[in-house]
Design a protein around this motif. Structure first.
Motif, PDB file in Angstrom:
ATOM      1  N   VAL A  42       0.997  -1.437  -0.101  1.00 26.17           N
ATOM      2  CA  VAL A  42      -0.175   0.136  -0.138  1.00 26.17           C
ATOM      3  C   VAL A  42       1.093   1.291   0.119  1.00 26.17           C
ATOM      4  N   ASP A  43       0.599   2.558  -0.170  1.00 26.06           N
ATOM      5  CA  ASP A  43       1.070   3.405  -0.482  1.00 26.06           C
ATOM      6  C   ASP A  43       1.032   4.492   1.260  1.00 26.06           C
ATOM      7  N   ASP A  44       1.761   5.012   0.769  1.00 19.76           N
ATOM      8  CA  ASP A  44       1.819   6.001   2.442  1.00 19.76           C
ATOM      9  C   ASP A  44       1.255   6.647   3.041  1.00 19.76           C
ATOM     10  N   SER A  45      -0.059   7.064   2.469  1.00 16.87           N
ATOM     11  CA  SER A  45      -1.239   7.846   3.132  1.00 16.87           C
ATOM     12  C   SER A  45      -2.077   6.592   4.228  1.00 16.87           C
ATOM     13  N   ALA A  46      -2.629   7.795   5.814  1.00 16.41           N
ATOM     14  CA  ALA A  46      -2.821   7.353   6.265  1.00 16.41           C
ATOM     15  C   ALA A  46      -4.360   6.511   6.306  1.00 16.41           C
ATOM     16  N   THR A  47      -5.209   6.691   5.152  1.00 16.61           N
ATOM     17  CA  THR A  47      -6.270   5.663   4.915  1.00 16.61           C
ATOM     18  C   THR A  47      -5.309   4.302   4.649  1.00 16.61           C
ATOM     19  N   ALA A  48      -5.019   3.907   3.820  1.00 20.48           N
ATOM     20  CA  ALA A  48      -4.270   2.760   3.108  1.00 20.48           C
ATOM     21  C   ALA A  48      -3.828   1.691   3.910  1.00 20.48           C
ATOM     22  N   ILE A  49      -3.174   1.729   4.544  1.00 18.58           N
ATOM     23  CA  ILE A  49      -2.238   1.295   5.970  1.00 18.58           C
ATOM     24  C   ILE A  49      -3.105   1.234   7.376  1.00 18.58           C
ATOM     25  N   ARG A  50      -3.870   2.347   7.615  1.00 15.42           N
ATOM     26  CA  ARG A  50      -5.203   2.082   8.344  1.00 15.42           C
ATOM     27  C   ARG A  50      -5.856   0.778   7.359  1.00 15.42           C
ATOM     28  N   GLN A  51      -6.001   0.600   6.789  1.00 17.11           N
ATOM     29  CA  GLN A  51      -7.763  -0.524   5.728  1.00 17.11           C
ATOM     30  C   GLN A  51      -6.989  -1.483   6.710  1.00 17.11           C
ATOM     31  N   ALA A  52      -5.272  -1.700   5.687  1.00 13.99           N
ATOM     32  CA  ALA A  52      -4.895  -2.863   5.627  1.00 13.99           C
ATOM     33  C   ALA A  52      -4.832  -3.603   6.571  1.00 13.99           C
ATOM     34  N   VAL A  53      -4.264  -2.611   7.716  1.00 16.42           N
ATOM     35  CA  VAL A  53      -3.425  -3.075   9.329  1.00 16.42           C
ATOM     36  C   VAL A  53      -4.806  -3.451   9.710  1.00 16.42           C
ATOM     37  N   GLN A  54      -6.102  -3.076   9.485  1.00 21.81           N
ATOM     38  CA  GLN A  54      -7.398  -3.409  10.482  1.00 21.81           C
ATOM     39  C   GLN A  54      -7.205  -4.452   9.342  1.00 21.81           C
ATOM     40  N   ASP A  55      -7.662  -4.642   8.229  1.00 23.58           N
ATOM     41  CA  ASP A  55      -8.196  -6.193   7.197  1.00 23.58           C
ATOM     42  C   ASP A  55      -7.372  -7.633   8.002  1.00 23.58           C
ATOM     43  N   ALA A  56      -5.848  -6.964   8.069  1.00 21.90           N
ATOM     44  CA  ALA A  56      -5.004  -8.307   8.498  1.00 21.90           C
ATOM     45  C   ALA A  56      -5.126  -8.300  10.088  1.00 21.90           C
ATOM     46  N   MET A  57      -5.944  -7.926  10.789  1.00 19.78           N
ATOM     47  CA  MET A  57      -5.708  -7.747  11.919  1.00 19.78           C
ATOM     48  C   MET A  57      -6.961  -8.789  12.248  1.00 19.78           C
ATOM     49  N   ALA A  58      -8.093  -8.902  11.386  1.00 21.15           N
ATOM     50  CA  ALA A  58      -9.173  -9.141  11.798  1.00 21.15           C
ATOM     51  C   ALA A  58      -9.125 -10.971  11.237  1.00 21.15           C
ATOM     52  N   ARG A  59      -7.667 -11.227  10.068  1.00 23.29           N
ATOM     53  CA  ARG A  59      -7.961 -12.458   9.569  1.00 23.29           C
ATOM     54  C   ARG A  59      -6.643 -13.243  10.401  1.00 23.29           C
ATOM     55  N   ALA A  60      -5.413 -12.475  10.860  1.00 20.01           N
ATOM     56  CA  ALA A  60      -4.449 -13.082  10.911  1.00 20.01           C
ATOM     57  C   ALA A  60      -3.718 -13.029  12.363  1.00 20.01           C
ATOM     58  N   ASP A  61      -3.011 -14.201  12.537  1.00 21.48           N
ATOM     59  CA  ASP A  61      -2.384 -14.391  14.102  1.00 21.48           C
ATOM     60  C   ASP A  61      -1.673 -13.494  13.924  1.00 21.48           C
ATOM     61  N   ILE A  62      -0.339 -13.297  13.017  1.00 14.66           N
ATOM     62  CA  ILE A  62       0.559 -12.222  12.610  1.00 14.66           C
ATOM     63  C   ILE A  62       0.261 -11.326  11.629  1.00 14.66           C
ATOM     64  N   SER A  73       7.928  13.042   7.458  1.00  7.05           N
ATOM     65  CA  SER A  73       6.095  13.345   7.310  1.00  7.05           C
ATOM     66  C   SER A  73       5.513  12.380   7.189  1.00  7.05           C
ATOM     67  N   ASP A  74       6.440  11.426   5.925  1.00  8.10           N
ATOM     68  CA  ASP A  74       6.201  10.314   5.149  1.00  8.10           C
ATOM     69  C   ASP A  74       5.795   8.956   6.178  1.00  8.10           C
ATOM     70  N   ASP A  75       6.440   8.844   6.903  1.00 15.17           N
ATOM     71  CA  ASP A  75       6.466   7.401   8.204  1.00 15.17           C
ATOM     72  C   ASP A  75       5.617   8.324   8.483  1.00 15.17           C
ATOM     73  N   ARG A  76       4.136   7.356   8.733  1.00 17.22           N
ATOM     74  CA  ARG A  76       3.087   7.514   9.259  1.00 17.22           C
ATOM     75  C   ARG A  76       2.666   6.246  10.457  1.00 17.22           C
ATOM     76  N   THR A  77       3.318   4.425   9.985  1.00 17.50           N
ATOM     77  CA  THR A  77       2.997   3.434  10.997  1.00 17.50           C
ATOM     78  C   THR A  77       3.295   3.409  11.602  1.00 17.50           C
ATOM     79  N   ARG A  78       4.186   4.646  12.963  1.00 15.05           N
ATOM     80  CA  ARG A  78       3.912   4.082  14.403  1.00 15.05           C
ATOM     81  C   ARG A  78       3.019   4.932  14.427  1.00 15.05           C
ATOM     82  N   ASP A  79       2.537   6.061  14.230  1.00 17.45           N
ATOM     83  CA  ASP A  79       1.973   6.621  14.751  1.00 17.45           C
ATOM     84  C   ASP A  79      -0.050   6.360  14.416  1.00 17.45           C
TER      85      ASP A  79
END
Ligand code: ATP
Ligand code: MG
Length: 418
Positions: A42-62, A73-79
């Motif tokens: 995914v690209d560095d945008s907050a929406t893309a990262i948020r969406q991808a992580v949320q989806d994955a957390m719903a399915r995966a153990d890791i 400023s494009d490094d947003r993952t931690r926040d």
């Protein structure tokens, strides 16, 4: 164990950077018996990262997330992750000290922004970064269903030279402890050179069939100039099944096997030369120094590499190697006679034990009926004489150079293994 991988970075979506993390991490996990079931970039945008992580957390153990831990400023993952999991960020003094030490050691001022890398979500485990400033982070995920074990969200820095050692040294032990592979899993890779993948398969498939029926998994992976044979099995007999498969494969493939796991041909050549206390010199025309480049990528190459000459023009072949003008005129630069004189000249002038010479037509122009594009002569000169080999590698220039360097290194390897 369900594992999902998220690679973040707009540079990936813009095609500026090849997503090597995807291949590398999947390979590391697969060779240890873990399978990644889904991967997304995914690209560095907050929406893309948020969406991808949320989806994955719903399915995966890791859930593994790469990139975006840097100071810009494009490094947003931690926040975003802290926000998503409802954790506050606090500054970790040991990370601050590491970052300060990192800049002090390089005698450079520490940019103020760098300090954000010391912010750690509450309850997260810090993975120290031995090769950079941003630490990796491990967070427990809430159990997806009552009674299920909590999962892990693992954040890794983007630069490969930081991510790789962090994964091998810190993440792998963590996974083996918290999510041990249910059944024993054994995986061995044999690396071969000299034959295409169907011929490699033809040589071993029938004899391994009995083991395949008993649970052996065979994978062939072809790259220019080499084929990997991956032998793996699960269960109580995995170790003996794979060992027997390896024994049979080695017997059938013989000299074609140059190494195991991630070993490169150049590494093997440097090791063999070092063990014998011998040296090599290179006279490269069509490979333009690639063989020298590959050998000098190996630590310790200075002990075994006498010289690498890039002798691209006829005049260079005459001046630096003593190739006769008459030989060039009579046979042309791409010929057995010239390859021999190049190798002999390189060996005589450098005093190396071995000399390899390559001369060929990379194309796309310059071919003829007698010497089509892809024609190569490789000569190897030793104290026992000089042998020249003809090859035809009709690929694009880059592949042509790589395959030719592979053939040249392999001739030397064969010579050194006898
Ligand atoms: P930095 O502190 O360098 O900003 P970071 O953790 O924020 O690190 P990114 O900014 O996402 O990571 O990436 C840094 C660099 O790492 C990229 O420019 C790229 O060269 C490399 N990189 C990132 N992701 C990948 C990937 N998936 N595959 C290969 N290289 C990558
Ligand atoms: Mg970054």
């Amino acid at each position: 164990v369900i594992i999902e991988l998220i690679n973040t970075g707009s540079e990936l979506m813009l095609g500026r950077v090849l997503n090597t993390h995807q291949q590398w991490l999947c390979r590391q996990l697969a060779d240890r018996g873990y399978l990644v079931t889904r991967q997304i970039a995914v690209d560095d945008s907050a929406t893309a990262i948020r969406q991808a992580v949320q989806d994955a957390m719903a399915r995966a153990d890791i859930v593994l997330v790469t990139g975006g831990l840097g100071p810009t400023s494009d490094d947003r993952t931690r926040d975003l992750i802290a926000e998503l999991l409802g954790r506050s960020l606090r500054e970790d003094p040991s990370v601050v000290a590491h970052i300060e030490g990192f800049f002090a050691g390089r005698k450079r001022p520490m940019p103020a922004r760098t300090r954000v890398q010391a912010l750690v979500p509450e309850g997260a485990q810090v993975l120290p970064n031995a090769h950079g400033t941003a630490p990796g982070l491990v967070l427990d995920l809430p159990s997806r269903r009552a009674g299920e074990r909590p999962g892990l969200l693992i954040l890794l820095p983007g630069p490969p030279r930081e991510l790789r050692p962090m994964f091998t040294d810190q993440v792998v032990p963590l996974l083996s402890k918290q999510f041990p592979v249910a059944e024993p899993f054994v995986c061995h890779t044999l690396r071969t050179v000299g034959l295409g993948e169907s011929l490699v398969e033809e040589k071993i498939a029938d004899s391994l069939q009995r083991l395949v029926e008993a649970g052996l998994d065979i994978g062939y992976c072809a790259r220019p100039g080499e084929v990997d044979v991956r032998l793996s099995a699960r269960g109580g007999d995995a170790a003996s099944t794979v060992a027997e498969a390896e024994r049979l494969s080695r017997e059938l493939l013989g000299d074609l096997v140059f190494g195991v796991e991630e070993e490169e041909l150049e590494t093997v050549v440097v090791r063999l030369l070092t063990a014998r206390g011998q040296t090599v010199a290179l006279a490269e025309s069509c490979t333009g120094g690639l063989i020298a480049h590959r050998l000098t990528n190996v630590p310790g190459a200075s002990v075994v590499l006498r010289a690498g000459l890039v002798v691209y023009s006829n005049v260079a072949k005459e001046i630096f190697l003593g190739v006769h003008a008459q030989t060039l005129a009579e046979h042309g630069a791409v010929s057995e006679a010239v390859a021999r004189e190049m190798a002999e000249g390189a060996r005589a002038r450098t005093g190396a034990d071995y000399a390899i010479a390559v001369t060929g037509i990379a194309g796309p122009g310059g071919g003829s009926v007698a010497k089509p594009v892809g024609t190569v002569w490789i000569a190897l000169s030793t104290s026992r004489g000089t042998a020249a080999h003809h090859r035809v590698n009709p690929w694009d220039r880059e592949t042509f150079k790589y395959v030719t360097s592979q053939q040249a290194l392999d001739l030397l390897r064969q010579e050194l293994s006898h």
